[in-house]
Each structure stands twice: as structure tokens, then as C-alpha cells.
Write an enzyme that holds these catalytic residues in place. Structure first.
Site, short mmCIF file in Angstrom:
data_model
loop_
_atom_site.label_atom_id
_atom_site.label_comp_id
_atom_site.label_asym_id
_atom_site.label_seq_id
_atom_site.Cartn_x
_atom_site.Cartn_y
_atom_site.Cartn_z
N ASN A 9 0.88 -1.17 0.00
CA ASN A 9 0.00 0.00 0.00
C ASN A 9 0.91 1.22 0.00
OD1 ASN A 9 -1.76 2.07 0.50
ND2 ASN A 9 -2.30 1.42 2.58
N LYS A 11 0.13 4.28 -0.25
CA LYS A 11 -0.48 5.49 0.32
C LYS A 11 -0.23 6.66 -0.64
CE LYS A 11 -0.05 3.31 4.75
NZ LYS A 11 0.05 3.41 6.20
N HIS A 95 -9.39 1.27 5.08
CA HIS A 95 -8.10 1.48 5.75
C HIS A 95 -8.29 2.43 6.94
CE1 HIS A 95 -3.97 2.64 6.53
NE2 HIS A 95 -3.63 1.53 5.92
N GLU A 97 -6.66 4.88 7.88
CA GLU A 97 -6.47 6.30 7.52
C GLU A 97 -7.73 6.85 6.86
OE1 GLU A 97 -2.77 5.62 5.45
OE2 GLU A 97 -1.87 5.08 7.37
N GLU A 167 -5.02 -4.68 10.73
CA GLU A 167 -3.97 -3.68 10.92
C GLU A 167 -4.23 -2.93 12.23
OE1 GLU A 167 -2.10 -2.50 6.86
OE2 GLU A 167 -3.82 -1.20 7.22
N GLY A 173 2.96 2.47 10.70
CA GLY A 173 3.92 3.56 10.52
C GLY A 173 4.68 3.94 11.78
N SER A 213 3.80 -2.01 10.23
CA SER A 213 5.25 -2.11 10.40
C SER A 213 5.82 -3.47 10.00
CB SER A 213 5.67 -1.73 11.83
OG SER A 213 5.31 -0.38 12.09
P1 13P Z 1 3.32 0.51 7.61
O1 13P Z 1 3.80 -0.78 7.00
O2 13P Z 1 4.05 1.72 7.10
O3 13P Z 1 3.25 0.44 9.11
O4 13P Z 1 1.80 0.71 7.10
C1 13P Z 1 0.90 -0.32 7.24
C2 13P Z 1 -0.32 0.01 6.47
O5 13P Z 1 -1.06 0.91 6.82
C3 13P Z 1 -0.58 -0.74 5.24
O6 13P Z 1 -1.87 -0.52 4.79
#
Ligand code: 13P
Length: 251
Positions: A9, A11, A95, A97, A167, A173, A213
Site C-alpha cells: 500500500n 499510500k 483502511h 487512515e 492492521e 507507521g 510495520s
Molecule cells: P506501515 O507498513 O508503514 O506500518 O503501514 C501499514 C499500512 O497501513 C498498510 O496498509
């Protein structure tokens, strides 16, 4: 047998030119990978250029979001049919976010999941608790509500071909990965919820990813857990070498 699925992903990172460069670098690094399905989910602006770049590689294309309507006066939105036409097989929905910054509720996510399935897209449906919820001990209640809300009205056969990504929000992150045992515990709980809703067949078929992560150093252990069928990778999917190392976790 569930085929593992490793998805990147991206983003809101990478221009179309950077995306093409990434794929050129990634291709030789994952050319031998037969053990898992590989998916790249770039921003919308890179979908059209990546579809031909990925043709014949076995790497699938996915989007990060979509609207549920087929077309109309919805400024700034993208429809499921547009994603299919651009070459997408997958779409990430729900997601954290999107939930946090764009107000997406379980009901909105459910409408999107239904629209994706009708249009032949496979949803990568994200769920996960926040840190405060984990600390309060309500992780399973939160995840159960998200899973049942997102899957409301969806047929067993459709649920079986979906991907659900667990997640934990506090692991995204932050560099804080859930321990593989904790991830396995929640993911096997999610499989149990799918079984309650649809029975053992769908529960056995649905693929469940861990995200938060995921890095080359922890992918193998996470992927070794019996209910974890893949990873949804954010930051570490932006570099072709680290993404390839995650894809090649058995090596
Ligand atoms: P990270 O791998 O940067 O922690 O992000 C995970 C994520 O949100 C994947 O959709």
C-alpha cells in the site's frame, strides 16, 4: 489451500514516473516468487501506467479506495468500473487512515465492499483497533464490530474470495509491530467471526493479512503463523529491495 498474498500500500507516495521505475527495479527481484501473490496498490494517478508495466509479471494491481456509485456528479471520486478498466484486480477498503481522516464508517465501507464485489474487484478490507482500545482490552469487540459491519449483506461465496487485513492502528507507521503471537490471536479470532457468519467453508477460504510495520526482518515470522495468509505493507513497500525481501520471506 490459501495462497499467501503480499500487498504494497503505497499510500500518497510516488509519481507515475517513480512508480514505473519502481516496477522496473522490482521485477527481477521477485521473478522467482511462486509461493505468493504480489499486489501493488499505488495512488490512482499511477494505475494506468502500471497496468502495462505489470502485464505478464504475475504481479496484480490494486487501488487504495473508491466510491460506490457507478458514475455521476461526485467531484473527486473514482468508481469501481473505472478501477477495473484501469487494470485493477484488488481495492483496499476501510483502511484506518480512511476511517480516521475521511470519516469512513462501517456502513460506508460496507457499501464500498458491495460495489467492489459487484464489479469483480476483490476487496482488501481493513480492520484494526486503536491503541486506547487495545489498552482497554476491547480489541476483539472492536474488530468483531468492524468485520460484521463491513460484511453485512454479503454472500458467503463473496466473503470467501475477499481478503481481510488486520492492521492494529498503533502498529501502522510506528515501527511497533504486533508480536506474531498477538497478530495470530486476533487474526484467528477474525477467522472465527467469519465462521460464525458464514460457516467453515468461507472461513477456511478467506485470506487474512497482517499489516502494521511489516519489514524484511519480521515478515518470515509473521507469515509462519497458521492463520496469517499475507501482509499489507506500507512504508517498506516503497523500496523495491525491501518489498522484494518481504515477498521472498521463505528464502
Ligand atoms: P506501515 O507498513 O508503514 O506500518 O503501514 C501499514 C499500512 O497501513 C498498510 O496498509
Amino acid at each position: 489451500m490459501r495462497q499467501p498474498i503480499i500487498a504494497g500500500n503505497w499510500k500518497m507516495y510516488k509519481t507515475a514516473a517513480e512508480a514505473v521505475e519502481f516496477v522496473r527495479d522490482l521485477k527481477p527481484l521477485v521473478a522467482g516468487a511462486r509461493h505468493c501473490e504480489i499486489v501493488i496498490c499505488p495512488p490512482y494517478t499511477s494505475l494506468e501506467v502500471l497496468a502495462p508495466a505489470l502485464a505478464g509479471t504475475g504481479i496484480s494491481l490494486g487501488a487504495q479506495n473508491m466510491f460506490w456509485e457507478a458514475e455521476g456528479a461526485y467531484t473527486g471520486e473514482i468508481s469501481p468500473g473505472m478501477l477495473s478498466a484501469a487494470g485493477c484486480r484488488y481495492v483496499i477498503l476501510g483502511h484506518s487512515e480512511r476511517r480516521e481522516y475521511f470519516g469512513e464508517s462501517d456502513e460506508i465501507i460496507n457499501r464500498k465492499i458491495k460495489a467492489a464485489l459487484i464489479n469483480g474487484l476483490i476487496p482488501i478490507f481493513c480492520v484494526g483497533e486503536k491503541l486506547a482500545q487495545r489498552e482497554e482490552g476491547v480489541t476483539t469487540q472492536v474488530v468483531r464490530k468492524q468485520v460484521t459491519g463491513g460484511l453485512a449483506g454479503i454472500a458467503a461465496a463473496d466473503a470467501a474470495r475477499m481478503v481481510i487485513a488486520y492492521e492494529p492502528v498503533w502498529a501502522i507507521g510506528t515501527g511497533k509491530t504486533s508480536s506474531s503471537q498477538d497478530a495470530e490471536e486476533v487474526i484467528s479470532f477474525i477467522r472465527g467471526v467469519v465462521e460464525e457468519l458464514y460457516g467453515p467453508g468461507s472461513a477456511a477460504d478467506v485470506r487474512l493479512q497482517y499489516g502494521g510495520s511489516v519489514k524484511p526482518g519480521n515478515a518470515r515470522e509473521l507469515m509462519g503463523m497458521s492463520n496469517i495468509d499475507g501482509a499489507l505493507v506500507g512504508g517498506a513497500s516503497l523500496d523495491p529491495v525491501s518489498f522484494a525481501q518481504i515477498v521472498n520471506y521463505p528464502a
